[in-house]
Design an enzyme around this catalytic site. Structure first.
Site, PDB file in Angstrom:
ATOM      1  N   SER A 307       0.843  -1.190   0.000  1.00 55.61           N
ATOM      2  CA  SER A 307       0.000   0.000   0.000  1.00 55.61           C
ATOM      3  C   SER A 307       0.881   1.244   0.000  1.00 55.61           C
ATOM      4  O   SER A 307       2.075   1.180   0.276  1.00 55.61           O
ATOM      5  CB  SER A 307      -0.896   0.012   1.245  1.00 55.61           C
ATOM      6  OG  SER A 307      -0.202   0.501   2.381  1.00 55.61           O
ATOM      7  N   ASP A 308       0.285   2.374  -0.287  1.00 52.37           N
ATOM      8  CA  ASP A 308       0.980   3.629  -0.044  1.00 52.37           C
ATOM      9  C   ASP A 308       0.726   4.028   1.411  1.00 52.37           C
ATOM     10  O   ASP A 308      -0.062   3.395   2.120  1.00 52.37           O
ATOM     11  CB  ASP A 308       0.518   4.708  -1.020  1.00 52.37           C
ATOM     12  CG  ASP A 308       1.605   5.739  -1.298  1.00 52.37           C
ATOM     13  OD1 ASP A 308       2.494   5.914  -0.438  1.00 52.37           O
ATOM     14  OD2 ASP A 308       1.564   6.381  -2.360  1.00 52.37           O
ATOM     15  N   TYR A 309       1.376   5.097   1.844  1.00 59.64           N
ATOM     16  CA  TYR A 309       1.374   5.477   3.258  1.00 59.64           C
ATOM     17  C   TYR A 309      -0.043   5.757   3.757  1.00 59.64           C
ATOM     18  O   TYR A 309      -0.692   6.700   3.325  1.00 59.64           O
ATOM     19  CB  TYR A 309       2.247   6.717   3.452  1.00 59.64           C
ATOM     20  CG  TYR A 309       2.715   6.932   4.861  1.00 59.64           C
ATOM     21  CD1 TYR A 309       4.048   6.743   5.204  1.00 59.64           C
ATOM     22  CD2 TYR A 309       1.834   7.309   5.862  1.00 59.64           C
ATOM     23  CE1 TYR A 309       4.492   6.939   6.499  1.00 59.64           C
ATOM     24  CE2 TYR A 309       2.260   7.497   7.159  1.00 59.64           C
ATOM     25  CZ  TYR A 309       3.588   7.309   7.478  1.00 59.64           C
ATOM     26  OH  TYR A 309       4.021   7.500   8.766  1.00 59.64           O
TER      27      TYR A 309
END
Length: 765
Positions: A307-309
């Protein structure tokens, strides 16, 4: 021309380096159950060299340990939402409930944390350490947008090789790069991190950078795992606002956005990162259509998706997930394998398993993908970095490489009366402007770790290049301030010189993530400074530093020459001087269209035609009343200190059967190029095609090949391109993915920009 293009459709067989087949569009997940695909993992990959050990380890793991492998936490100093998670990471590492840590570097630091995982946890599974190594670690290269301007994939590959060696020696195993978000939005700050507006150019650079990071063996001490990001269509954010909505058709998804990701997958990219945006109403982190149906099933991708942050948790803010537990369910079932920063899967995974909302099979699939990469990286055998061998700064060799790369990225926009190159014997040279003696050359993704290494400024570079000249400097104005009090001194300095070099632009903090500008002209009072220098009567050239295309006012026509230098990195000042004084003949081309005004955006070369295209003789056509038609500078534009003649494209055949293309036949397009000037130089031969009549309206032209060649004066060569169905066809709106090659004519154009005029026609029967 009635029936020039019959609607008989031929689907090209197999995959393509530009895009893969699509699958049924995932709808918003309803109540859990077999009908919504929860718990169904993609087919397992073919057995690899580590599969027996992966499965044996899986068999020994508890549910908590499996869920822990899916968790990535942030180290101290992280600048994302919520800051670092150091204490949490140390505790989880000792418990064997952590898979990865980001924003950690340094051999001693990484080794300390790694020992907690390897020597204190029950199973001793090593951690993967990731970092935003985007265009260099210690040795900062030009930003990725600049690298694309080189039209030389070797530039990106060499950057990745140097970066990988520096990073791996400091305990970093994983670079969150390359970014391959095609965009038509220069307002979007992350345009600096990508390769511009063209999917073909981006695909070539994505594959090159992946190869540079990963090499042939990820166990090597000078290689790191790459991460293709962001899947998908992040560059289509409405209004150019970061993290914003993207509404995209299936055909646009395939023909514009997905191709570079397929190229990275074909190049063996180890990981893929999901994007922050929605994709036609479904957040990318919960989009099974993209993450599983396309990526893992149809492209047979065997790496893992991170995932992204906080991207998983943010599905609750999107209004797609009911709560954090629901976000974890949606993400894992969609195809996310590792969660960055937020902790929804690790926290709620046991409950989701117990309730049947996720399955053991899907959980094991995600864990296995992560373990495979850890084995590929050799972390089970060699989990620690050699502290004595850590690279602690740029070397003479890496600086030379960065300098050469930066010079290859620069684009000569204008050069009236051959003002450039400058003569090193010039008596007096004035360097003026807010960036004349500025060290703000590194770019938006040069992390805090490089602050100890001062970039070469433009003033430094000019003094080194012209040691006999009397070089003076005046700032004139601040980069973005309102004070004009320094302009008088700058004018005086310019008047006392034989030539002035005006260095203007935008600072690196004005581009990159979360750095969106509604006005992309020169910030502050810089245009007033240029006007004052123009009034001084001293000939002057402008060096433009930026992380995006900028709009240019009347100052453009007052300057004798304009050089787009982007954010060129640690050796930027030397590289700029190399070009200004002719040590390097510029050969870069624009990887993105420069608009005349922000009101034109989006403006890009590969647009579709309208029923009423611009016609100056007809009022009722597509245009602006208050602006000249077309861009300030088109995609592919770039001048040289010499001249070239590019011939018309020559085809190996003038007619070919669509059925033959479907079965794998290709055509060759040959283009001759000759240096007709008085200096050796580089030219980028660009090949475009147009499909004038199709069942889905096609772009007015699209890039299908390019080659940068160096030629001595009077020398010539022939560049050859091999094209097949994936180059000549296009993807339809069919969610199951259909690449079509239709009967009719294909027009080819060869030249040195997207305005190329030399033409030949291929007939598909």
């Amino acid at each position: 021309m009635t029936d020039v293009r019959r609607r008989t459709v031929l689907a090209a067989a197999g995959g393509t380096a530009i895009a893969g087949k699509a699958a049924t569009i995932a709808r918003a997940q309803g109540p859990p159950g077999p009908a919504d695909g929860t718990g169904k993992p993609p087919p397992p990959p073919p057995p690899g060299p580590h599969e027996a050990r992966v499965q044996a380890l899986l068999g020994r793991m508890t549910v908590e340990e499996k869920l822990g492998q899916l968790q990535q936490l942030a180290w101290t100093g992280d600048t994302g939402p919520g800051g670092g998670q150091t204490a949490q990471a140390e505790k989880a590492a000792r418990a064997g409930r952590l898979g990865s840590v980001l924003n950690i570097y340094g051999a001693k630091t990484t080794n300390t944390l790694q020992r907690m995982a390897v020597e204190k946890s029950r199973l001793g599974i090593p951690l993967i350490f990731g970092l935003d190594v985007i265009h260099g670690l210690w040795t900062t290269f030009p930003i990725p947008l600049a690298q694309a301007a080189s039209f030389d994939p070797a530039v990106a590959e060499r950057d990745a090789e140097v970066s990988a060696k520096e990073a791996r020696s400091n305990g970093v195993h994983w670079a969150f790069s390359p970014m391959m978000d095609v965009t038509h939005e220069p307002r979007w700050g992350r345009i600096a991190e990508g390769n511009g507006e063209d999917p073909y150019l981006t695909a070539v650079f994505a594959a090159a950078k992946t190869r540079g990071y990963q090499g042939d063996d990820l166990r090597a001490k000078d290689r790191v795992a790459a991460c293709a990001k962001h899947l998908v269509a992040y560059g289509g954010a409405e209004g150019g606002r970061d993290y914003n909505t993207v509404d995209v058709s299936e055909a646009r998804l395939r023909n514009l956005y997905l191709g570079p990701f397929r190229a990275a997958v074909d190049a063996g990219v180890a990981t893929v990162m999901a994007s922050f945006n929605t994709v036609s109403g479904v957040p990318a982190h919960g989009n099974r259509h993209v993450l599983t149906s396309i990526l893992k099933e149809e492209w047979s991708y065997d790496g893992f998706v991170v995932s992204d942050y906080n991207g998983v948790q943010e599905m609750t803010v999107h209004g797609y997930a009911a709560d954090r537990a629901d976000a974890g369910r949606l993400a894992l079932n969609a195809g996310v394998d590792m969660e960055m920063a937020s902790t929804t899967i690790a926290e709620y995974g046991k409950r989701l398993l117990r309730n049947g909302q996720i399955t053991t099979a899907r959980l094991d699939d995600a864990v296995a993908r992560i373990l495979r990469l850890k084995f590929r990286l050799g972390l089970f055998a060699h989990p620690y970095a050699d502290e004595d061998a850590a690279v602690t700064g740029p070397t003479k060799a890496t600086r030379a490489t960065a300098r050469e790369a930066a010079a290859r990225t620069m684009v000569l926009l204008t050069n009236e009366k051959s003002t450039l190159p400058l003569d090193t014997s010039t008596g007096a040279i004035a360097v003026v402007g807010p960036f004349g003696d500025s060290t703000d050359l590194r770019g938006s993704w040069a992390g805090p770790w490089v602050k100890a290494f001062r970039p070469v400024t433009v003033l430094d570079g000019v003094k080194h290049a012209a040691p006999r000249a009397h070089v003076t400097h005046a700032k004139g104005v601040d980069a973005a301030g309102k004070d004009t009090g320094g302009i008088r001194k700058a004018v005086a300095v310019a008047r006392a010189a034989d030539v002035a070099i005006v260095v203007v632009g935008e600072g690196s903090t004005l581009s990159g993530e979360a750095s969106v500008r509604s006005d992309i002209s020169l910030p502050g009072q810089q245009e007033k400074l240029i006007a004052a220098i123009a009034d001084s009567g001293t000939p002057f050239v402008v060096v433009l530093l930026s992380g995006r295309p900028l709009t240019m006012g009347g100052w453009l026509h007052s300057a004798a020459a304009v050089l787009e230098a982007w954010h060129p990195g640690i050796e930027g000042g030397n590289a700029i001087a190399d070009v200004l004084f002719g040590t390097v003949n510029p050969g870069g081309k624009l990887p993105v269209t420069f608009p005349r005004a922000v009101g034109q955006i989006p403006i890009y070369y590969n647009h579709e035609n309208t029923g009423r295209p611009y016609d100056p003789a007809n009022h009722y056509t597509s245009k602006y009343l208050d602006l000249a038609n077309g861009p300030q500078f088109p995609f592919g534009h770039g001048l040289s200190y010499t001249t070239f003649d590019i011939g018309a494209p020559r085809l190996s055949v003038s007619r070919i059967r669509a059925e033959a293309l479907r079965k794998g036949d290709t055509i060759e397009v040959a283009v001759s190029v000759r240096n007709t000037g008085r200096r050796a130089g580089d030219e980028v031969v660009q090949l475009y095609l147009r499909d004038p009549v199709a069942s889905i309206v096609q772009p007015v032209r699209r890039l299908c090949g390019f080659r940068r060649v160096g030629l001595g004066t009077g020398k010539s060569t022939t560049v050859r391109f091999r094209l097949g169905a994936e180059d000549l066809g296009f993807w339809t709106h069919d969610p199951d993915g259909e690449l079509l090659v239709q009967k009719g004519e294909i027009q080819f154009y060869a030249g040195n920009s997207s305005l190329a005029k030399a033409e030949r026609t291929l007939t598909i029967t």
